[in-house]
Design an enzyme around this catalytic site. Structure first.
Site, mmCIF file in Angstrom:
data_model
loop_
_atom_site.group_PDB
_atom_site.id
_atom_site.type_symbol
_atom_site.label_atom_id
_atom_site.label_comp_id
_atom_site.label_asym_id
_atom_site.label_seq_id
_atom_site.Cartn_x
_atom_site.Cartn_y
_atom_site.Cartn_z
ATOM 1 N N THR A 142 -11.887 -11.395 -0.345
ATOM 2 C CA THR A 142 -12.861 -11.833 0.662
ATOM 3 C C THR A 142 -12.284 -11.571 2.061
ATOM 4 O O THR A 142 -11.104 -11.264 2.204
ATOM 5 C CB THR A 142 -13.172 -13.331 0.478
ATOM 6 O OG1 THR A 142 -11.929 -14.061 0.445
ATOM 7 C CG2 THR A 142 -13.932 -13.583 -0.811
ATOM 8 N N ALA B 54 -17.801 -8.765 -5.321
ATOM 9 C CA ALA B 54 -18.469 -10.071 -5.443
ATOM 10 C C ALA B 54 -17.611 -11.099 -4.721
ATOM 11 O O ALA B 54 -16.387 -11.109 -4.866
ATOM 12 C CB ALA B 54 -18.645 -10.476 -6.901
ATOM 13 N N HIS C 92 -11.112 -25.458 -0.206
ATOM 14 C CA HIS C 92 -10.159 -24.620 -0.927
ATOM 15 C C HIS C 92 -8.733 -25.088 -0.665
ATOM 16 O O HIS C 92 -8.481 -25.873 0.253
ATOM 17 C CB HIS C 92 -10.291 -23.152 -0.498
ATOM 18 C CG HIS C 92 -11.471 -22.461 -1.104
ATOM 19 N ND1 HIS C 92 -12.716 -22.494 -0.524
ATOM 20 C CD2 HIS C 92 -11.603 -21.728 -2.246
ATOM 21 C CE1 HIS C 92 -13.565 -21.808 -1.278
ATOM 22 N NE2 HIS C 92 -12.922 -21.341 -2.323
ATOM 23 N N HIS C 93 -7.811 -24.492 -1.427
ATOM 24 C CA HIS C 93 -6.370 -24.736 -1.291
ATOM 25 C C HIS C 93 -5.858 -24.319 0.100
ATOM 26 O O HIS C 93 -6.474 -23.471 0.773
ATOM 27 C CB HIS C 93 -5.628 -23.938 -2.369
ATOM 28 C CG HIS C 93 -6.005 -22.477 -2.392
ATOM 29 N ND1 HIS C 93 -5.277 -21.533 -1.723
ATOM 30 C CD2 HIS C 93 -7.057 -21.824 -2.945
ATOM 31 C CE1 HIS C 93 -5.849 -20.350 -1.888
ATOM 32 N NE2 HIS C 93 -6.939 -20.497 -2.632
ATOM 33 N N ASP D 7 0.797 -1.231 0.000
ATOM 34 C CA ASP D 7 0.000 0.000 0.000
ATOM 35 C C ASP D 7 0.831 1.283 0.000
ATOM 36 O O ASP D 7 0.281 2.367 -0.152
ATOM 37 C CB ASP D 7 -1.036 -0.003 1.140
ATOM 38 C CG ASP D 7 -0.405 -0.260 2.477
ATOM 39 O OD1 ASP D 7 0.827 -0.150 2.557
ATOM 40 O OD2 ASP D 7 -1.144 -0.567 3.432
ATOM 41 N N LYS E 292 -5.296 -20.515 1.418
ATOM 42 C CA LYS E 292 -6.391 -19.553 1.636
ATOM 43 C C LYS E 292 -6.353 -19.038 3.075
ATOM 44 O O LYS E 292 -6.263 -19.811 4.024
ATOM 45 C CB LYS E 292 -7.741 -20.212 1.317
ATOM 46 C CG LYS E 292 -8.890 -19.225 1.393
ATOM 47 C CD LYS E 292 -10.132 -19.741 0.686
ATOM 48 C CE LYS E 292 -11.306 -18.785 0.815
ATOM 49 N NZ LYS E 292 -11.033 -17.429 0.295
HETATM 50 N N1 LIG Z 1 -14.239 -13.101 -5.739
HETATM 51 C C1 LIG Z 1 -13.659 -14.097 -6.409
HETATM 52 O O1 LIG Z 1 -14.143 -14.547 -7.456
HETATM 53 C C2 LIG Z 1 -12.375 -14.656 -5.890
HETATM 54 C C3 LIG Z 1 -11.831 -14.133 -4.762
HETATM 55 N N2 LIG Z 1 -10.601 -14.533 -4.334
HETATM 56 C C4 LIG Z 1 -10.053 -13.793 -3.202
HETATM 57 O O2 LIG Z 1 -9.053 -12.912 -3.701
HETATM 58 C C5 LIG Z 1 -8.054 -12.682 -2.723
HETATM 59 C C6 LIG Z 1 -6.689 -12.950 -3.322
HETATM 60 O O3 LIG Z 1 -6.572 -14.303 -3.651
HETATM 61 P P1 LIG Z 1 -5.208 -14.903 -4.264
HETATM 62 O O4 LIG Z 1 -4.796 -14.144 -5.467
HETATM 63 O O5 LIG Z 1 -5.432 -16.363 -4.345
HETATM 64 O O6 LIG Z 1 -4.193 -14.574 -3.055
HETATM 65 P P2 LIG Z 1 -2.607 -14.388 -3.128
HETATM 66 O O7 LIG Z 1 -2.131 -14.503 -1.718
HETATM 67 O O8 LIG Z 1 -2.031 -15.284 -4.157
HETATM 68 O O9 LIG Z 1 -2.420 -12.871 -3.602
HETATM 69 C C7 LIG Z 1 -2.663 -11.755 -2.818
HETATM 70 C C8 LIG Z 1 -1.686 -10.681 -3.225
HETATM 71 O O10 LIG Z 1 -1.986 -9.438 -2.567
HETATM 72 C C9 LIG Z 1 -0.749 -8.816 -2.276
HETATM 73 N N3 LIG Z 1 -0.866 -7.730 -1.297
HETATM 74 C C10 LIG Z 1 -0.479 -7.695 0.012
HETATM 75 N N4 LIG Z 1 -0.743 -6.472 0.545
HETATM 76 C C11 LIG Z 1 -1.297 -5.724 -0.446
HETATM 77 C C12 LIG Z 1 -1.755 -4.388 -0.531
HETATM 78 N N5 LIG Z 1 -1.744 -3.557 0.524
HETATM 79 N N6 LIG Z 1 -2.262 -3.947 -1.705
HETATM 80 C C13 LIG Z 1 -2.302 -4.773 -2.774
HETATM 81 N N7 LIG Z 1 -1.854 -6.035 -2.763
HETATM 82 C C14 LIG Z 1 -1.367 -6.509 -1.607
HETATM 83 C C15 LIG Z 1 0.129 -9.968 -1.823
HETATM 84 O O11 LIG Z 1 1.493 -9.592 -1.868
HETATM 85 P P3 LIG Z 1 2.537 -10.342 -0.867
HETATM 86 O O12 LIG Z 1 2.533 -11.768 -1.290
HETATM 87 O O13 LIG Z 1 3.809 -9.594 -1.163
HETATM 88 O O14 LIG Z 1 2.000 -10.123 0.523
HETATM 89 C C16 LIG Z 1 -0.224 -11.024 -2.861
HETATM 90 O O15 LIG Z 1 0.552 -10.876 -4.029
HETATM 91 C C17 LIG Z 1 -8.453 -13.563 -1.534
HETATM 92 O O16 LIG Z 1 -9.157 -12.772 -0.610
HETATM 93 C C18 LIG Z 1 -9.371 -14.612 -2.145
HETATM 94 O O17 LIG Z 1 -10.288 -15.132 -1.226
HETATM 95 C C19 LIG Z 1 -9.905 -15.509 -4.968
HETATM 96 C C20 LIG Z 1 -10.414 -16.107 -6.084
HETATM 97 C C21 LIG Z 1 -11.701 -15.744 -6.633
HETATM 98 O O1 LIG Z 2 -9.343 -17.853 -2.023
HETATM 99 C C1 LIG Z 2 -9.775 -18.405 -3.055
HETATM 100 O O2 LIG Z 2 -9.058 -19.088 -3.783
HETATM 101 C C2 LIG Z 2 -11.194 -18.204 -3.427
HETATM 102 N N1 LIG Z 2 -11.884 -17.341 -2.740
HETATM 103 C C3 LIG Z 2 -13.217 -16.942 -2.965
HETATM 104 C C4 LIG Z 2 -14.077 -17.181 -1.756
HETATM 105 O O3 LIG Z 2 -13.598 -16.954 -0.622
HETATM 106 O O4 LIG Z 2 -15.235 -17.545 -1.894
HETATM 107 C C5 LIG Z 2 -13.788 -17.460 -4.255
HETATM 108 C C6 LIG Z 2 -13.248 -18.762 -4.757
HETATM 109 O O5 LIG Z 2 -13.953 -19.819 -4.190
HETATM 110 C C7 LIG Z 2 -11.765 -18.904 -4.596
#
Ligand SMILES: NC(=O)C1=CN([C@@H]2O[C@H](COP(=O)(O)OP(=O)(O)OC[C@H]3O[C@@H](n4cnc5c(N)ncnc54)[C@H](OP(=O)(O)O)[C@@H]3O)[C@@H](O)[C@H]2O)C=CC1
Ligand SMILES: O=C(O)C1=N[C@H](C(=O)O)C[C@H](O)C1
EC number: 1.17.1.8
Length: 233
Positions: free
Chosen positions: A73, A96, A131-132, A33, A135
């Site tokens: 989420t 969403a 989930h994996h 951030d 999470k």
């Molecule tokens: N709504 C939907 O359809 C879905 C929702 N999700 C949700 O999305 C989120 C992310 O999932 P996923 O990509 O698997 O998680 P990851 O942990 O792979 O990625 C999260 C990323 O956010 C970064 N991060 C940390 N702090 C900040 C900040 N202040 N600003 C911006 N980025 C930051 C992390 O960096 P670092 O590693 O350096 O900390 C990391 O690269 C989760 O909450 C998940 O539940 C996931 C899939 C589908």
């Molecule tokens: O963290 C994930 O990977 C996912 N998160 C979302 C959730 O919390 O519902 C959506 C999806 O199932 C994958």
């Protein structure tokens, strides 16, 4: 479209691939951030970051007149504040719990089924999400949406994680390997069970839905949902 990604983890990288395939440009990848952001060069931002980072990222976009799509989420205790800020700034915002087309159809099916089951108290409802192991939040945002939709149409008044309590919908959260996301809603009675289930095979559906939402929100003002984007309402 010039897209900024807040969060460049598993989802951020999948969204980048989807956006490039749809001829968009990624102009910023923001992972912490403290990073400087040139909002004048961004058409829309997409946030898939961390529960503790999402509200700050959303606020920053709304403060800078940039439409924001958030799929993160685990931050929903601040959702109402995001809605208030969006209205105050006359901005554009979509959250969403799940952006995939399949899950949004599943949400409709779940709401319809819960209406059909209204009053049939011989059936006990239960939700399971898998989930994996990376999470961070439990239950999943998707499981919470499913539970809230059942609560609207039933005698249940709350949900409970990994516990059974009278009047509460039990949600079981499992963390197994690299599972992208599996959600089950079951109605169990002494004589039979009714089960609906959505299984994601990978993250492509989530990413595709998020990019479609970003394309859809350009030029709009307000707080929207995937029901608006997919015209399901
Ligand atoms: N709504 C939907 O359809 C879905 C929702 N999700 C949700 O999305 C989120 C992310 O999932 P996923 O990509 O698997 O998680 P990851 O942990 O792979 O990625 C999260 C990323 O956010 C970064 N991060 C940390 N702090 C900040 C900040 N202040 N600003 C911006 N980025 C930051 C992390 O960096 P670092 O590693 O350096 O900390 C990391 O690269 C989760 O909450 C998940 O539940 C996931 C899939 C589908
Ligand atoms: O963290 C994930 O990977 C996912 N998160 C979302 C959730 O919390 O519902 C959506 C999806 O199932 C994958």
């Amino acid at each position: 479209m010039k897209i900024a990604l807040f969060g460049y983890g598993k989802m951020g990288q999948m969204i980048e691939r989807t956006a490039l395939d749809r001829d968009h440009t990624i102009v910023a990848k923001i992972d912490i951030d403290s990073q400087e952001i040139d909002f004048s060069n961004i058409d829309v931002a997409i946030d898939f970051s961390l529960p503790e980072a999402a509200f700050g990222n959303i606020s920053k976009c709304l403060d800078n007149n940039t439409p924001i799509i958030s799929g993160t989420t685990g931050w929903l205790n601040k959702y109402d504040d995001a809605v208030t800020l969006c209205k105050e700034k006359q901005g554009a915002f979509i959250y969403a719990s799940n952006f995939s087309l399949g899950v949004n159809i599943f949400f409709e099916l779940n709401a319809h089924l819960s209406k059909m089951m209204q009053g049939l108290e011989q059936y006990q409802v239960a939700i399971e999400e898998i989930h994996h192991t990376q999470k961070l939040d439990a239950p999943s945002g998707t499981a919470i949406t499913l539970a809230e939709d059942v609560i609207k149409n039933s005698h249940y008044n709350a949900w409970k994680l990994n516990q059974k309590e009278q009047g509460h919908i039990p949600i079981t959260s499992k963390r197994i390997g690299s599972t992208p996301g599996t959600h089950t809603v079951a109605y169990n009675s002494l004589v039979d069970d009714i089960t609906i289930k959505h299984t994601a095979h990978n993250r492509a559906g989530f990413a595709q839905g998020a990019v479609i939402a970003a394309e859809w929100i350009i030029g709009k003002t307000g707080v929207f949902t995937m029901r608006d984007v997919l015209n399901l309402g």
